[in-house]
Design a protein around this motif. Structure first.
Motif, short mmCIF file in Angstrom:
data_model
loop_
_atom_site.label_atom_id
_atom_site.label_comp_id
_atom_site.label_asym_id
_atom_site.label_seq_id
_atom_site.Cartn_x
_atom_site.Cartn_y
_atom_site.Cartn_z
N TRP A 141 0.85 -1.20 0.00
CA TRP A 141 0.00 0.00 0.00
C TRP A 141 0.88 1.24 0.00
O TRP A 141 1.97 1.26 0.57
N ASP A 143 0.56 5.86 -0.26
CA ASP A 143 -0.24 7.07 -0.42
C ASP A 143 -0.08 7.63 -1.83
O ASP A 143 0.95 7.41 -2.49
N ALA A 144 -1.09 8.36 -2.26
CA ALA A 144 -1.00 9.05 -3.54
C ALA A 144 -0.02 10.21 -3.45
O ALA A 144 0.32 10.70 -2.37
N GLY A 148 -2.73 13.42 -6.37
CA GLY A 148 -3.66 12.29 -6.45
C GLY A 148 -3.22 11.16 -7.37
O GLY A 148 -3.89 10.12 -7.43
N THR A 149 -2.11 11.33 -8.06
CA THR A 149 -1.64 10.30 -8.99
C THR A 149 -0.90 9.20 -8.22
O THR A 149 -0.54 9.36 -7.07
N PRO A 150 -0.66 8.04 -8.88
CA PRO A 150 -0.01 6.92 -8.21
C PRO A 150 1.35 7.30 -7.64
O PRO A 150 1.99 8.26 -8.08
N TRP A 163 -0.61 0.47 -10.19
CA TRP A 163 -1.25 0.90 -8.95
C TRP A 163 -2.76 1.06 -9.15
O TRP A 163 -3.20 1.59 -10.17
N GLN A 164 -3.53 0.62 -8.16
CA GLN A 164 -4.98 0.75 -8.20
C GLN A 164 -5.46 1.43 -6.92
O GLN A 164 -5.04 1.09 -5.82
N TRP A 165 -6.37 2.39 -7.07
CA TRP A 165 -6.86 3.16 -5.94
C TRP A 165 -7.88 2.36 -5.14
O TRP A 165 -8.75 1.69 -5.69
N SER A 166 -7.77 2.43 -3.80
CA SER A 166 -8.73 1.81 -2.89
C SER A 166 -9.44 2.89 -2.10
O SER A 166 -8.84 3.52 -1.23
N GLN A 171 -5.80 4.81 -0.32
CA GLN A 171 -4.43 4.54 -0.73
C GLN A 171 -4.44 3.72 -2.03
O GLN A 171 -5.48 3.17 -2.42
N TYR A 172 -3.29 3.66 -2.64
CA TYR A 172 -3.11 2.78 -3.80
C TYR A 172 -2.52 1.44 -3.34
O TYR A 172 -1.77 1.39 -2.36
#
Length: 551
Positions: A141, A143-144, A148-150, A163-166, A171-172
């Protein structure tokens, strides 16, 4: 179906070095044999076909994943490491695979996918809930960035950001493959222990080893540093298709972490009392052979690994194979390679390399003479070409993502053909199978091939028997290779004999000088050429293997 004459079951060997020079037969269970009529292969189907597999003379089978899974990536997304997915049967069916295989003297290796799980695995479900639960640190995991990007520029093999946002954790999470395949955090000791426990579960159940998926992806750079760009002239599409920008990076920080070796030593120590062996898949287009050497050095890491050099897109020349083997001697002299021409992830090699029947036979014989172990993929022994799967029949998310420039992996995964007269090739009684049976494959079914003395299946048996009959081919030394008129030449030596091996990898005739010595032709159907007056005449795609005794 033609009744075949099977070899007598061999005594089951507990030799801890059984894997050296072994011939391993890969089974993709969804496509091998359906025993229930649902159109999907299963473990009971494998049990039914084990007498056939044993008749090929192989040492072991490798079964692709059959664990509980939502099947977004067809079992390579595990949601329970210690159970069988209902579509493949139950644990008792796996026990029957072990019992039957061992009765035929065949070892059983299973495909362990430890770099990532399914997003439906209870570990991830818990981890994704919050940043302070018991499994909060079991996945990667981050932080962005402030915008806000990966967190970095890492890319997924299946396309796009890794990376995928949760929303739940804000978090990514890292996924080197599908977004539904989150990467485990190997920097967390509890993760390593859980995976070792899962490995022990199957060792206790009787497995003889593991094929380790994406073994160099286990551990990432804890600082999450950006991967550097890869110069255009260094891009290599052996791991990802050419249309995938994954090839544009040097994956310096997203995989190949040096601390991975510490985990591999733990795994090897766990396997040791069971005389089990592991073969690791090394996925790296630039450093594959170097990593192979690192991961198999000494006797406390992995037993063997394979890279993608002979799963390449271009037909290998003698010069190319010599270069690969020279590199292995240079970077992996203390390790052990495992070679394959085809598997469940690449176009079948008769199509990929556009091989004639003679060339297919030559390459089969060559594989059985190379130093290392060997993997053959189901249907390869029938000479099957890549199946043509229409877009509307595609199941592979990789192919769907990059169609039509890349058609995915379904063309090598279509069902095994057992009988020519059956609509589904004897694979299933279902009205519709999970992938369509290739009409072009029906004429090469097991039944028809067994009945045809000239079919390639008989050549496979002879080539495997040749390897089994000569310890020099299984575990002996190998001289530096040379190339003469497009022919690859080398010698193997061990157990009181030396074998001269010559392979013509061209469409032209060649005349070679045979080294001085009392060379005799080997009694094998795979090689008919013999020297005359110190000269050896090889026709196009013809091999020759000679033997002399050592005092």
């Amino acid at each position: 179906m033609t009744v075949q004459t099977l070899q007598a079951a061999q005594p089951f060997s507990r030799d801890p070095d059984w894997w050296r020079g072994a011939v391993i037969y890969q089974i993709y269970p969804r496509s091998y044999q359906d025993s229930t009529g649902d159109g999907i292969g299963d473990l009971a189907g494998i049990v039914k076909r084990l007498p056939y597999i044993a008749s090929l003379g192989v040492d072991a089978i490798w079964i692709s994943p059959f664990f509980t899974s939502p099947m977004k990536d067809f079992g390579y997304d595990v949601s329970d490491y210690c159970d069988v997915d209902p579509m493949f049967g139950q644990l008792s069916d796996f026990d029957a695979v072990i019992e039957t295989a061992h009765a035929y003297g065949v070892k059983v290796m299973i495909d362990l996918v430890m770099s990532h799980t399914s997003d439906q695995h209870p570990w991830f479900v818990e981890s994704a809930k919050s940043t302070d639960n018991d499994k909060a640190n079991w996945y990667v995991w981050a932080d962005a960035k402030p915008d806000g990007t990966p967190p970095n520029n890492w890319l997924s093999i299946f396309g796009g950001s890794a990376w995928q946002w949760s929303p739940a954790r804000m978090q990514y999470f890292l996924h080197n493959f599908l977004t539904s395949q989150p990467d485990l955090n190997f920097h967390e000791p509890a993760v390593q222990e859980a995976l070792l426990d899962a490995s022990k579960f199957w060792l206790e159940r009787g497995v003889d080893g593991f094929r380790l998926d994406t073994i160099n992806f286990y551990m990432h750079d804890a600082e999450l540093r950006d991967n550097p760009a890869l110069p255009t002239d260094q891009r290599n599409s052996s791991i990802a298709p050419a249309v995938n920008p994954y090839n544009w990076q040097e994956h310096l920080y997203s995989k190949n972490h040096p601390d991975n070796l510490k985990f591999l030593r733990k795994l090897r120590a766990l396997m040791q009392p069971y005389n089990a062996a592991a073969v690791g898949e090394v996925g790296d287009a630039q450093r594959g052979l170097e990593i192979l050497g690192e991961y198999t050095a000494g006797d406390d890491l992995m037993h063997m690994c394979y890279a993608f050099e002979l799963l390449s897109g271009d037909k290998p020349t003698a010069e190319y194979i010599k270069d690969v083997m020279d590199q292995v001697d240079d970077v992996a002299s203390d390790g052990w390679a495992c070679w394959a021409f085809s598997n469940h992830d690449v176009v079948r090699h008769p199509s990929r390399w556009n091989l004639s029947d003679d060339a297919q036979r030559m390459f089969t014989t060559l594989m059985m003479c190379l130093k290392g172990s060997a993997c053959i993929y189901q249907g390869e022994e029938l000479g099957l070409a890549e199946a043509d799967v229409a877009f509307e029949d595609l199941q592979d998310p990789y192919g769907i993502e990059f169609w039509p420039e890349f058609k995915g992996r379904d063309g090598c995964r279509t069902p095994m053909v057992w009988e020519s007269s059956n609509q589904n090739g004897g694979f299933s009684t279902a009205d519709k199978t999970w992938l369509p049976v290739s009409a072009d494959h029906l004429s090469q079914s097991v039944a028809q091939s067994e009945a045809d003395a000239g079919s390639i299946i008989h050549h496979y048996r002879c080539a495997i028997a040749l390897r089994q009959a000569h310890e020099a081919l299984k575990t002996g030394t190998c001289s530096p290779m040379s190339v003469d008129q497009g022919c690859l030449v080398f010698t193997r030596a061990g157990c009181g004999e030396e074998l001269y091996c010559a392979f013509n990898l061209t469409d032209d005739n060649a005349t070679l000088e045979v080294p001085v010595g009392d060379w005799q032709a080997i009694d094998s159907a795979v090689t008919e050429a013999a020297p005359q007056g110190g000269k050896l005449n090889l026709g196009p795609w013809q091999p020759c293997i000679l033997q002399r005794k050592l005092t």
